[in-house]
Motif scaffolding. Structure first.
Motif: not given
Length: 236
Positions: A64-68
């Motif tokens: 996912q693009a917002n994975y941290q």
């Protein structure tokens, strides 16, 4: 509602809206930071092991693009499951304080110009430079192979009909026939300390380095030899 109160409400709404946008963007920026670090480290490693400074990039398929990543005070460590290669790779990220491990998939994109058919060709058609264009492709996706020079494809013969835009791979082409059946050839015999050459006749078609049957015109003996060039068969 007065004009002053209306303006005040609009300012409050705008501030709340901008704060929400900032919160949404923050994870993307943080995720982008660690992804950028992984990309820089792995591209540097790729250049060291391959000596290749080609156009390249790294992506994280399925992520996912917002994975941290979890917090890591000392900075995360990076390890590859297998030696780095163009295409799909396995990656392990870990931290010692606090302890954690993350397993991810990454795609190493290596872009190079490769030989592509400019126009459709038919089966058994010899290719010329006019049939070929050099087009930028991700070679990690070309699992059947590719050609990076026009001259490696020129005069090769297409095994089957191919459409325009096809990326050429070795399984699609055959070397040209350079000796034809019933063609008069030179038969060269190599022995330690001696080399003999005589006239002969090819009994079958032959491509470079193929073994074919030839008949010695003087003795009428049939032997096998390796096609060493146009009109030349080498017998060891």
């Amino acid at each position: 509602m007065s004009i002053v109160e209306n303006l005040r409400h609009r300012r409050i709404f705008a501030a709340i809206f901008l704060a929400g946008i900032a919160l949404l963007c923050a994870p993307l920026a943080q995720a982008s930071d660690w992804q950028k670090e992984v990309e820089q480290r792995l591209l540097k490693r790729w250049q060291e092991i391959s000596g290749d400074k080609a156009d390249s990039a790294i992506s994280f398929p399925g992520l996912q693009a917002n994975y941290q990543l979890p917090d890591c005070a000392a900075g995360f460590e990076l390890a590859l499951v297998k030696p780095l290669q163009a295409g799909r790779n396995g990656l392990e990220l870990s931290c010692s304080a606090p302890y954690w491990k993350q397993h991810l998939a990454l795609q190493l994109h290596i872009y190079k110009p490769v030989a592509v058919l400019r126009q459709a060709v038919s089966a058994d058609q010899p290719l010329t430079s006019a049939d070929i264009s050099m087009v930028r492709h991700d070679i990690g996706e070309l699992t059947k192979g590719y050609y990076i020079r026009k001259e490696d494809v020129n005069e090769q013969v297409s095994r089957r009909s191919q459409r325009a835009g096809t990326v050429l791979s070795p399984d699609m082409l055959d070397p040209p026939i350079i000796i034809s059946r019933n063609e008069r050839v030179k038969i060269r015999v190599n022995r330690p300390g001696i080399q003999i050459q005589m006239n002969g006749t090819a009994l079958e078609n032959g491509r470079l380095d193929e073994r074919i049957r030839v008949r010695n015109e003087q003795s009428q003996k049939i032997v096998f030899g390796r096609v060493a060039g146009r009109g030349l068969v080498q017998v060891e």
